[in-house]
Design an enzyme around this catalytic site. Structure first.
Site, mmCIF file in Angstrom:
data_model
loop_
_atom_site.group_PDB
_atom_site.id
_atom_site.type_symbol
_atom_site.label_atom_id
_atom_site.label_comp_id
_atom_site.label_asym_id
_atom_site.label_seq_id
_atom_site.Cartn_x
_atom_site.Cartn_y
_atom_site.Cartn_z
ATOM 1 N N MET A 270 -52.718 4.928 -49.111
ATOM 2 C CA MET A 270 -52.074 4.234 -48.495
ATOM 3 C C MET A 270 -50.920 4.038 -49.260
ATOM 4 O O MET A 270 -49.843 3.569 -48.402
ATOM 5 C CB MET A 270 -52.859 3.216 -48.583
ATOM 6 C CG MET A 270 -53.697 2.648 -47.950
ATOM 7 S SD MET A 270 -54.343 2.632 -47.017
ATOM 8 C CE MET A 270 -52.733 1.348 -45.864
ATOM 9 N N ASP B 20 -33.838 2.758 -38.507
ATOM 10 C CA ASP B 20 -32.857 1.767 -38.862
ATOM 11 C C ASP B 20 -31.523 2.499 -38.987
ATOM 12 O O ASP B 20 -30.318 1.782 -38.667
ATOM 13 C CB ASP B 20 -33.142 1.000 -40.053
ATOM 14 C CG ASP B 20 -31.915 0.014 -39.838
ATOM 15 O OD1 ASP B 20 -31.477 -1.118 -39.493
ATOM 16 O OD2 ASP B 20 -31.603 -0.031 -41.921
#
Length: 304
Positions: A97, A112
């Site tokens: 994870m 971004d």
């Protein structure tokens, strides 16, 4: 949160990737260093490391981990960038994870920083490439047809003054893990009787594995390690050392065990403590790693 307190610490490695599609012209601007917000690769790399370290704050059921490494690399295509994140930790639970979060955040950071230049961008995929550690890559079961025996060493059990709990726990665990257990033997705390039982189980019954319980402490009748002296032909000290280290993380009394381990012919003999708790901790520490030793004894060689 899942209870991982019984697991052992191993080196855990996970690799994840994310792919960002974008215009070739945008890739050109990155290569030429003409992105207005700065170098998106370095900023995304830092963001990925921060994301890996903070994954438990983002994903509720992830355990906090002391990461040993988190890194990011990039591969450029004509109209895509592949982000590859690698994370390492020596711990009880995996880091997949953390790697996935790092890859995803790196791709989001690239997005971004480039969105003012390219409205066609798309994060196409985030996937786990590989993970190792824990049981991954280990022998998950004993050799086919493996046979084991349990030797209970206890005056009180042998005399019928106390029922056996530890030996039965071992039998249950062995059978759950795929062993046949044709031998379950009880002897008193007598070095010669322990020795005779071990020799029979190895030489006559020809078992693959013999686990003893009891007689490993500092009491005057604790003689199992002494009985092992004339039984084993090759010692395997790392086995009981691993069990003591694992137990010592849970109770300081684990250091008092004097158990030994070794080989007699093709039989692996391991001394476990006498208490049910000590038995369960030792089995958690040694399985499934012992399965590999049994495969080697059976001539199967390494699995990788």
């Amino acid at each position: 949160m899942r209870d991982v307190s019984r697991k052992i610490r191993t080196l855990r490695i996970a690799v994840a990737e994310a792919v960002l599609s974008l215009q070739p012209e945008t890739i050109g601007l990155i290569r030429e260093g003409r992105v207005p917000k700065g170098d998106p690769q370095e900023v995304a790399r830092v963001a990925a490391v921060q994301a890996a370290k903070n994954t438990p704050s983002i994903i509720p059921y992830c355990h906090p981990l002391p990461l040993d490494y988190a890194g990011v690399s990039y591969t450029f295509g004509d109209d895509w960038i592949k982000v590859r994140a690698e994370v390492k930790a020596i711990h009880k639970t995996g880091v997949e994870m953390e790697a996935l979060t790092a890859a995803a955040v790196a791709a989001l950071t690239l997005y971004d920083m480039l969105k003012m230049l390219d409205t066609t961008m798309e994060i196409r995929e985030v996937r786990l490439v590989s993970k190792t550690g824990g049981k991954s890559g280990w022998d998950s079961e004993p050799p086919r047809g493996a046979r084991a025996g349990v030797l209970v060493v206890s005056d009180s059990v042998a005399e019928g003054r106390r029922s056996d709990g530890s030996g039965r726990l071992i039998v249950e665990r062995l059978e759950t893990d795929g062993f046949a257990v044709p031998e379950y033997v009880i002897v008193p705390d007598d070095a010669e009787k322990v020795r005779e039982a071990l020799v029979r189980l190895a030489d006559e019954a020809k078992l693959d594995l013999v686990l003893t319980t009891g007689g490993t402490g500092a009491g005057p009748r604790d003689v199992t390690p002494e009985a092992m002296e004339s039984v084993i032909e090759r010692e395997a000290p790392g086995i009981v050392e691993a069990a003591r280290v694992y137990g010592g993380e849970r109770s300081p009394l684990a250091m008092l065990s004097r158990g030994r381990a070794g080989l007699r012919g093709n039989t692996l003999i391991v001394n476990l403590p006498g208490s049910p708790g000590g038995v369960m901790e030792s089995l958690d520490a040694l399985f499934p790693a012992l399965f590999h030793a049994l495969r080697m004894l059976a001539g199967e060689g390494h699995n990788q």
